[in-house]
Design a protein around this motif. Structure first.
Motif, mmCIF file in Angstrom:
data_model
loop_
_atom_site.group_PDB
_atom_site.id
_atom_site.type_symbol
_atom_site.label_atom_id
_atom_site.label_comp_id
_atom_site.label_asym_id
_atom_site.label_seq_id
_atom_site.Cartn_x
_atom_site.Cartn_y
_atom_site.Cartn_z
ATOM 1 N N SER A 1 39.411 -104.130 58.334
ATOM 2 C CA SER A 1 38.298 -103.530 57.597
ATOM 3 C C SER A 1 38.288 -102.020 57.777
ATOM 4 O O SER A 1 38.890 -101.482 58.707
ATOM 5 N N SER B 1 45.029 -110.233 64.619
ATOM 6 C CA SER B 1 45.373 -110.455 63.218
ATOM 7 C C SER B 1 46.888 -110.482 63.062
ATOM 8 O O SER B 1 47.615 -109.689 63.661
ATOM 9 N N ALA C 1 35.323 -109.074 58.380
ATOM 10 C CA ALA C 1 36.760 -109.103 58.084
ATOM 11 C C ALA C 1 37.016 -108.703 56.639
ATOM 12 O O ALA C 1 36.210 -108.993 55.743
ATOM 13 N N ASP C 2 38.136 -108.023 56.415
ATOM 14 C CA ASP C 2 38.607 -107.680 55.072
ATOM 15 C C ASP C 2 37.503 -107.025 54.248
ATOM 16 O O ASP C 2 37.272 -107.383 53.092
ATOM 17 N N SER C 3 36.845 -106.047 54.852
ATOM 18 C CA SER C 3 35.679 -105.424 54.230
ATOM 19 C C SER C 3 35.804 -103.907 54.245
ATOM 20 O O SER C 3 36.630 -103.330 54.961
ATOM 21 N N ASP D 1 31.386 -114.567 51.887
ATOM 22 C CA ASP D 1 32.755 -114.330 51.438
ATOM 23 C C ASP D 1 32.695 -113.716 50.045
ATOM 24 O O ASP D 1 32.698 -114.411 49.038
ATOM 25 N N GLU E 1 32.999 -111.722 55.222
ATOM 26 C CA GLU E 1 34.308 -111.357 54.698
ATOM 27 C C GLU E 1 34.145 -110.748 53.313
ATOM 28 O O GLU E 1 33.228 -111.105 52.562
ATOM 29 N N HIS E 2 35.029 -109.793 52.978
ATOM 30 C CA HIS E 2 35.059 -109.169 51.661
ATOM 31 C C HIS E 2 33.686 -108.610 51.282
ATOM 32 O O HIS E 2 33.169 -108.848 50.195
ATOM 33 N N SER F 1 29.202 -114.625 59.676
ATOM 34 C CA SER F 1 30.622 -114.458 59.370
ATOM 35 C C SER F 1 30.709 -113.772 58.018
ATOM 36 O O SER F 1 30.316 -114.340 57.002
#
Length: 722
Positions: A362, A534, A332-334, A283, A309-310, A307
């Motif tokens: 992403s 999402s 996710a969110d990358s 994360d 993220e970012h 997992s």
């Protein structure tokens, strides 16, 4: 009377012995000061008249401390003729050293070695705390700090190797916990800044540096756990010929956690962050690639769930941004990119062993000529939701050489292959290219509520089959059958290109008059394998709004809010109507979440565990949902199994359905109950059923609530046991 006196005396002696023992085990502070200190002092005061006063050396204070077993502290002053530099090898090998703290009274205290490790601590002596110190190696030892089995804690400690092998070496049974400070490998060093073999490492706000002309790597962790938070792992100007080791390298660790970590890569072949057979939770990871010739990945995960993220990568290099091999991977969110100067995929996923890929919110971005595509997916199911796929000869290259049917799903996303922007592409550029190879290969592409600005294509070999199904999407002219404009809510992205976006050729924000706005029923976005769409778009805005009582959302990765309309006000009849008994309603469940979605099962306990204890041990996951009313919820754990279609249902393979199409059948493993209250409900699921841990793998948690009115519709959520 004489006998009573003897008993009284015995009790007094026992009390005295007990008091003496307690005194011996109590904590004592010892002092070191080269100015005026001598090792013949008792070292229990910073100054005084001998034998009261400070020791001259740290080793002298250690010997005094060993005479007083307990959680002792040695305070070291930087004053004196050597300016706070203590040239001595600290060796802690006595059980009486246990729980010792060596602390610099203020910055400027340096422990410097004389041919061996500056600090050596054995298992029998731990735990050891070093604080507010600099520990140096100038003479080529195997390690600046050698931990042979103790619990080592570093607080604002700088470890510096100028000519040795490793900075910190932690072997079986040891552990390293550091906050602040840094570990620096300088000219002529090799090995690793931190080498941990069967030894947990936890760093918080600690810099790990491999500096000028060093051949050392950053952190190497094997067969244990690795936790980095707020850490900087950098390789700065290494010797041009040599360095080819990851900045972060975890192999067969049981758990890797990276939180807000920055890594800089100077490798040639190796990936900058490489996690092999090590379940990972990331994360916040920023990787900067700093060598043009590098063909390694910015981040490589292999052989275990990840997992992510970012995550963000950048720089100039010749390799991919994210490489995942045989790893159940969630991104996710990358923002994953490949160098614009080289035609390689931004993200590559190689499946096997029933692994899958999920990308949400992403951006995956490659150069115009990247081959085989900006995103490459080999022999695996993959789902992209609320994301942008940009660049590449193909936006997505789906390569299927396996005998099992595979599915690529593009949901609520924007795909623009080829040239940057949305200006159109040269011949041969495709949005999604399905490449089934072999007579048994079957590649299935599903596109829902998306914008695809290049035509899709099939490149089948040796009889492989590919199918495309599009619903409520804007698709380019010339795409595959199953994605035609005018059918299933689809429109033509080619003819409406100029009106789709507010700033054509600049961004993918929708125009207020675009046909893509509020054109997709929320119910049309259905992700496979139990995945949940999402609820927010790529920019974090709510994914849907109500228009005339219907829940709808926009095509593409970005939502244009502000077009919602309220439901009409109910009409009140002019004359009262007779009251009609209202039928009781079944409970309604919503907003089911499992956090984290991949976790370790607890070694003991029931299905529901104490939240604080479970979190502390990092076992289990938080389950939360809303129930419309008080009810009893039955939570059933389902595992995927191979099935065959029998009519419209997936059934267990049998003679009756031996010709049925392969499908995924979910089989109940076990269940437990929860007493729901109206509104929010939450508890900690331990990952255990029937007194046993769930085996590692993918599952669904299905929840159904029942009250006096009956059982409401069930909801389900996917999770993984690591």
């Amino acid at each position: 009377m004489r006998r009573l006196g003897r008993l009284t005396c015995a009790c007094v002696i026992a009390a005295c012995t007990s008091a003496a023992s307690a005194s011996a085990a109590s904590a004592t502070t010892f002092y070191v000061n080269e100015r005026g200190g001598t090792n013949s002092n008792d070292c229990t005061a910073p100054s005084g008249t001998p034998p009261v006063g400070a020791c001259e050396t740290i080793d002298g204070a250690i010997k005094r401390s060993e005479e007083h077993p307990g959680a002792n502290t040695i305070e070291v002053s930087p004053e004196g003729g050597n300016g706070g530099v203590f040239t001595e090898a600290i060796v802690l090998g006595s059980a009486n050293d246990r729980s010792l703290t060596i602390r610099g009274e203020e910055p400027g205290v340096i422990i410097r070695n004389t041919g061996a490790a500056a600090v050596t601590v054995d298992a029998v002596a731990g735990p050891l705390t070093l604080a507010n110190l600099k520990v140096q190696d100038l003479t080529g030892s195997s390690a600046v700090i050698a931990d042979h089995g103790a619990a080592l804690t570093l607080e604002d400690v700088d470890v510096e190797s100028q000519s040795g092998t490793n900075g910190i070496e932690a072997l079986a049974g040891a552990s390293v916990t550091a906050s602040g400070g840094q570990v620096a490998m300088e000219r002529g060093t090799q090995g690793s800044a931190i080498l941990a073999d069967e030894a947990p490492v936890s760093l918080s706000g600690t810099k790990v540096l491999s500096e000028e002309e060093s051949q050392a790597s950053g952190i190497t962790s094997k067969l244990s756990t690795l936790s980095l938070a707020g850490a900087v792992v950098a390789e700065v100007e290494p010797e041009a010929s040599a360095k080819d080791q990851p900045a972060i390298d975890a192999e067969k660790d049981t758990e890797v956690t990276l939180t807000n970590v920055r890594a800089e890569g100077e490798t040639t072949l190796a990936s900058t962050v490489k996690l092999t057979e090590s379940p990972a939770t990331i994360d916040g990871l920023n990787v900067e690639m700093k060598r043009e010739q590098s063909i390694g990945a910015a981040l490589e995960v292999r052989g275990a769930p990840a997992s992510i993220e970012h995550f963000e990568d950048g720089g100039t290099w010749s390799g991919t941004g994210l490489l995942a091999v045989e790893s159940n991977t969630t991104l996710a969110d990358s923002h994953v990119i490949a160098s614009p100067a080289h035609g390689v995929a931004a993200a590559e996923f190689f499946g096997g062993k029933e692994t899958s890929l999920l990308i949400q919110r992403s951006i995956v971005q490659a150069a115009t000529d990247a081959e085989p595509g900006a995103l490459r997916v080999d022999d695996a199911d993959a789902t992209v939701d609320s994301s942008e796929i940009l660049g590449g000869k193909s936006g997505v290259a789906m390569i299927d050489g396996s005998p099992n049917p595979l599915t690529f799903t593009l949901a609520a996303s924007t795909l623009d292959a080829g040239a940057p922007g949305i200006s159109g592409d040269a011949a041969g550029v495709s949005g999604i290219e399905a490449q089934p190879a072999g007579g048994l290969a079957s590649a299935n592409v599903v596109i829902e509520g998306s914008i695809v600005l290049s035509p899709n294509a099939t490149k089948a070999t040796a009889g492989g089959q590919a199918t495309f199904v599009c619903t409520y999407s804007a698709v380019a002219t010339g795409t595959q059958a199953g994605c035609e404009a005018g059918k299933s809510g689809n429109t033509n992205a080619t003819t409406e290109l100029a009106s789709l976006f507010a700033e054509p050729f600049a961004s993918y924000e929708l125009s207020a008059t675009s046909s893509a706005v509020d054109s997709v029923p929320v119910s049309a976005i259905t992700l496979p394998f139990g995945l949940t769409p999402s609820t927010t778009d790529l920019a974090g805005k709510p994914r849907s709004e109500g228009v005339a009582c219907a829940a709808v959302q926009d095509k593409g990765a970005l939502e244009l809010p502000g077009h919602g309309t309220p439901c009409p006000e109910p009409v009140v009849p002019a004359h009262p109507t007779p009251s009609v008994p209202v039928k009781a309603l079944e409970p309604v469940l919503s907003a089911l979440t499992i956090s984290p979605s991949a976790f370790l099962a607890a070694p003991s306990g029931g299905a529901v565990s104490a939240a604080t204890a479970a979190k502390k041990k990092k076992y289990g996951a938080d389950v939360s949902y809303r129930d419309s009313q008080a009810a009893t919820a039955t939570l059933t754990v389902l595992r995927p199994a191979s099935g065959r279609m029998q009519g419209k249902s997936c059934k267990k393979p049998s003679r009756k359905n031996k010709h049925g199409k392969h499908c995924t059948l979910y089989v109940a493993v076990g269940s437990f109950t929860h007493a729901d209250r109206a509104g929010a409900n939450s508890f900690r699921f331990s990952g255990r059923l029937k007194g046993k841990r769930l085996a590692p793998g993918g599952y669904r948690l299905q929840v159904a609530a029942r009250d006096a009115a009956g059982t409401g519709a069930a909801v389900a959520k996917a999770f993984k046991i690591l």
